[in-house]
Design a protein around this motif. Structure first.
Motif, mmCIF file in Angstrom:
data_model
loop_
_atom_site.group_PDB
_atom_site.id
_atom_site.type_symbol
_atom_site.label_atom_id
_atom_site.label_comp_id
_atom_site.label_asym_id
_atom_site.label_seq_id
_atom_site.Cartn_x
_atom_site.Cartn_y
_atom_site.Cartn_z
ATOM 1 N N GLY A 143 9.966 -60.700 -67.626
ATOM 2 C CA GLY A 143 10.217 -60.629 -66.197
ATOM 3 C C GLY A 143 11.051 -59.435 -65.818
ATOM 4 N N TYR A 144 11.453 -59.404 -64.544
ATOM 5 C CA TYR A 144 12.262 -58.327 -63.991
ATOM 6 C C TYR A 144 12.818 -58.797 -62.648
ATOM 7 C CZ TYR A 144 7.597 -57.679 -62.014
ATOM 8 O OH TYR A 144 6.365 -57.900 -61.435
ATOM 9 N N ARG A 145 13.810 -58.089 -62.146
ATOM 10 C CA ARG A 145 14.412 -58.380 -60.857
ATOM 11 C C ARG A 145 13.825 -57.409 -59.836
ATOM 12 N NH1 ARG A 145 19.002 -56.085 -58.948
ATOM 13 N NH2 ARG A 145 19.532 -55.374 -61.043
ATOM 14 N N LEU A 146 12.992 -57.931 -58.929
ATOM 15 C CA LEU A 146 12.237 -57.087 -58.005
ATOM 16 C C LEU A 146 12.874 -57.076 -56.620
ATOM 17 C CD1 LEU A 146 9.611 -55.403 -57.583
ATOM 18 C CD2 LEU A 146 8.591 -57.498 -56.678
ATOM 19 N N SER A 147 13.052 -55.880 -56.066
ATOM 20 C CA SER A 147 13.480 -55.737 -54.676
ATOM 21 C C SER A 147 12.540 -54.770 -53.977
ATOM 22 C CB SER A 147 14.924 -55.225 -54.594
ATOM 23 O OG SER A 147 15.056 -53.973 -55.227
ATOM 24 N N VAL A 148 12.100 -55.141 -52.753
ATOM 25 C CA VAL A 148 11.192 -54.319 -51.955
ATOM 26 C C VAL A 148 11.709 -54.248 -50.515
ATOM 27 C CG1 VAL A 148 9.173 -54.829 -53.389
ATOM 28 C CG2 VAL A 148 9.694 -56.301 -51.446
ATOM 29 N N ASP A 149 11.487 -53.099 -49.876
ATOM 30 C CA ASP A 149 11.960 -52.916 -48.497
ATOM 31 C C ASP A 149 11.059 -51.880 -47.827
ATOM 32 O OD1 ASP A 149 13.279 -52.533 -46.106
ATOM 33 O OD2 ASP A 149 15.260 -52.442 -47.025
ATOM 34 N N ASP A 150 10.397 -52.276 -46.720
ATOM 35 C CA ASP A 150 9.549 -51.320 -46.011
ATOM 36 C C ASP A 150 10.306 -50.536 -44.938
ATOM 37 O OD1 ASP A 150 9.822 -52.935 -43.785
ATOM 38 O OD2 ASP A 150 7.772 -53.695 -43.821
ATOM 39 N N ARG A 151 11.609 -50.795 -44.801
ATOM 40 C CA ARG A 151 12.526 -50.085 -43.897
ATOM 41 C C ARG A 151 12.272 -50.350 -42.407
ATOM 42 N NH1 ARG A 151 13.261 -43.943 -46.307
ATOM 43 N NH2 ARG A 151 13.448 -44.492 -48.514
ATOM 44 N N VAL A 152 11.235 -51.145 -42.107
ATOM 45 C CA VAL A 152 10.917 -51.419 -40.698
ATOM 46 C C VAL A 152 10.755 -52.903 -40.449
ATOM 47 C CG1 VAL A 152 9.298 -51.016 -38.806
ATOM 48 C CG2 VAL A 152 9.810 -49.182 -40.436
ATOM 49 N N TYR A 153 9.803 -53.526 -41.161
ATOM 50 C CA TYR A 153 9.439 -54.902 -40.853
ATOM 51 C C TYR A 153 10.117 -55.932 -41.756
ATOM 52 C CZ TYR A 153 5.553 -52.662 -38.341
ATOM 53 O OH TYR A 153 4.808 -51.897 -37.504
ATOM 54 N N ALA A 154 9.988 -55.724 -43.073
ATOM 55 C CA ALA A 154 10.351 -56.811 -43.985
ATOM 56 C C ALA A 154 10.931 -56.276 -45.287
ATOM 57 C CB ALA A 154 9.129 -57.672 -44.269
ATOM 58 N N SER A 155 11.602 -57.178 -45.980
ATOM 59 C CA SER A 155 12.135 -56.875 -47.301
ATOM 60 C C SER A 155 12.083 -58.144 -48.150
ATOM 61 C CB SER A 155 13.573 -56.345 -47.209
ATOM 62 O OG SER A 155 14.416 -57.333 -46.646
ATOM 63 N N GLY A 156 12.270 -57.978 -49.438
ATOM 64 C CA GLY A 156 12.241 -59.133 -50.324
ATOM 65 C C GLY A 156 13.004 -58.878 -51.608
ATOM 66 N N TYR A 157 13.450 -59.974 -52.222
ATOM 67 C CA TYR A 157 14.181 -59.909 -53.492
ATOM 68 C C TYR A 157 13.827 -61.164 -54.284
ATOM 69 C CZ TYR A 157 18.051 -60.048 -56.816
ATOM 70 O OH TYR A 157 18.792 -60.115 -57.958
ATOM 71 N N TYR A 158 13.483 -60.972 -55.569
ATOM 72 C CA TYR A 158 13.065 -62.136 -56.356
ATOM 73 C C TYR A 158 13.183 -61.810 -57.839
ATOM 74 C CZ TYR A 158 10.350 -66.369 -57.362
ATOM 75 O OH TYR A 158 9.946 -67.601 -57.789
ATOM 76 N N ARG A 159 13.505 -62.817 -58.627
ATOM 77 C CA ARG A 159 13.508 -62.662 -60.089
ATOM 78 C C ARG A 159 12.162 -63.146 -60.623
ATOM 79 N NH1 ARG A 159 18.177 -61.272 -62.520
ATOM 80 N NH2 ARG A 159 20.079 -61.331 -61.263
ATOM 81 N N VAL A 160 11.312 -62.205 -60.960
ATOM 82 C CA VAL A 160 9.965 -62.503 -61.450
ATOM 83 C C VAL A 160 10.036 -62.890 -62.920
ATOM 84 C CG1 VAL A 160 7.661 -61.562 -61.842
ATOM 85 C CG2 VAL A 160 8.955 -60.893 -59.798
ATOM 86 N N ALA A 161 9.341 -63.959 -63.310
ATOM 87 C CA ALA A 161 9.233 -64.379 -64.705
ATOM 88 C C ALA A 161 7.819 -64.894 -64.919
ATOM 89 C CB ALA A 161 10.251 -65.460 -65.037
ATOM 90 N N GLU A 162 7.062 -64.255 -65.828
ATOM 91 C CA GLU A 162 5.655 -64.577 -66.001
ATOM 92 C C GLU A 162 5.248 -64.489 -67.475
ATOM 93 O OE1 GLU A 162 3.710 -65.650 -63.653
ATOM 94 O OE2 GLU A 162 5.051 -65.286 -61.953
ATOM 95 N N PHE A 163 4.012 -64.910 -67.743
ATOM 96 C CA PHE A 163 3.420 -64.793 -69.077
ATOM 97 C C PHE A 163 3.313 -63.319 -69.466
ATOM 98 C CE2 PHE A 163 -0.451 -64.041 -71.585
ATOM 99 C CZ PHE A 163 -0.183 -64.820 -72.699
ATOM 100 N N ALA A 164 3.619 -63.011 -70.739
ATOM 101 C CA ALA A 164 3.567 -61.639 -71.237
ATOM 102 C C ALA A 164 2.716 -61.563 -72.498
ATOM 103 C CB ALA A 164 4.976 -61.132 -71.534
ATOM 104 N N TRP A 165 2.088 -60.422 -72.699
ATOM 105 C CA TRP A 165 1.353 -60.180 -73.940
ATOM 106 C C TRP A 165 1.446 -58.696 -74.300
ATOM 107 C CZ3 TRP A 165 -2.824 -56.809 -74.178
ATOM 108 C CH2 TRP A 165 -3.398 -56.443 -72.969
ATOM 109 N N GLN A 166 1.213 -58.398 -75.571
ATOM 110 C CA GLN A 166 1.208 -57.017 -76.024
ATOM 111 C C GLN A 166 0.284 -56.870 -77.221
ATOM 112 O OE1 GLN A 166 5.039 -55.655 -77.389
ATOM 113 N NE2 GLN A 166 5.370 -57.412 -78.714
#
Length: 235
Positions: A143-166
């Motif tokens: 996983g990772y700690r994701l932050s997004v911001d479009d500077r106008v309408y919306a923003s978000g913050y979340y700790r993503v954790a998902e299935f991984a493979w390599q």
């Protein structure tokens, strides 16, 4: 007479190596590994900003350091060995920009504190007395700690954790009976995660930003077999 019977029986009985074709193989050995390298990451976006309204698109690319370690068991077989291990690694922060369709604005995106834990299986194939080639892969979670911001309408913050493979492979140089160094390539990927978006003014719901992370990685691994025995030998 008895001596003759004994000689005859010993001639007909299979030797220990014939009875067990793996009798000459080394015993199973535990090992620990240290891993460092470069991770060249891509974060692909999706979902919808319901305030724009527009679909989220595009990719953010970046490279950085990755490091970690593993503990495993090496099982000798004819022509090489199998290695099964548990690996844990961290990855550097990825920062970039992605778009949303039908609008001139973009998202500032950061994926920080990247991590993964995988159960791996590798097959080492001997090339020479001191060198091997290996292939394999693993599955687990990350996983990772994701932050997004479009500077106008919306923003978000979340700790993503998902299935991984390599999956990957590489070359090994056996510096000694207990120390090995390998240079390898891995392709690593995480399943898609969803980050809720919030209205930048009111804080109300504004859709979702989905993201999936993949990486091409070049890794240098330093492996020590039977590390406790090595430490005892140094005393």
């Amino acid at each position: 007479m008895f001596a003759g019977v004994a000689v005859a029986l010993s001639a007909t009985l299979p030797s220990a190596s014939a009875a067990d074709p793996f009798a000459d193989l080394e015993p199973r050995r535990w090992y620990v590994s240290g891993i460092v390298g470069g991770s060249f990451m891509t974060l692909s976006s999706g979902g919808e900003n319901t305030l724009a309204p527009a679909a989220n698109t595009g990719r953010a690319n970046g490279g950085g350091f990755t490091g970690g370690g593993a503990i495993g068991l090496a099982i000798p077989v004819d022509g090489g060995q199998w290695r099964t291990e548990i690996e844990g690694r961290q990855r550097a922060r990825l920062a970039g920009q992605t778009d949303f369709v039908g609008d001139p604005f973009f998202y500032d995106v950061q994926a920080a504190d990247g991590w993964s834990v995988t159960a791996n299986l590798w097959r080492d194939i001997a090339i020479t007395e001191r060198s091997d080639f290996y292939v394999g892969g693993g599955i687990g979670g990350g996983g990772y700690r994701l932050s997004v911001d479009d500077r106008v309408y919306a923003s978000g913050y979340y700790r993503v954790a998902e299935f991984a493979w390599q999956a990957g492979g590489g070359l090994i140089w056996n510096a000694s009976d207990r120390v090995a160094i390998d240079l390898g390539y891995r392709f690593f990927a995480l399943d898609t995660g969803s980050t809720p978006l919030a209205d930048s003014l009111s804080g109300g719901p504004a859709g979702a930003y989905t993201s999936s992370l993949s990486a091409s990685e070049v890794l240098l691994t330093f492996r020590i077999y039977e590390p406790l025995a090595v430490l005892r030998g140094r005393r």
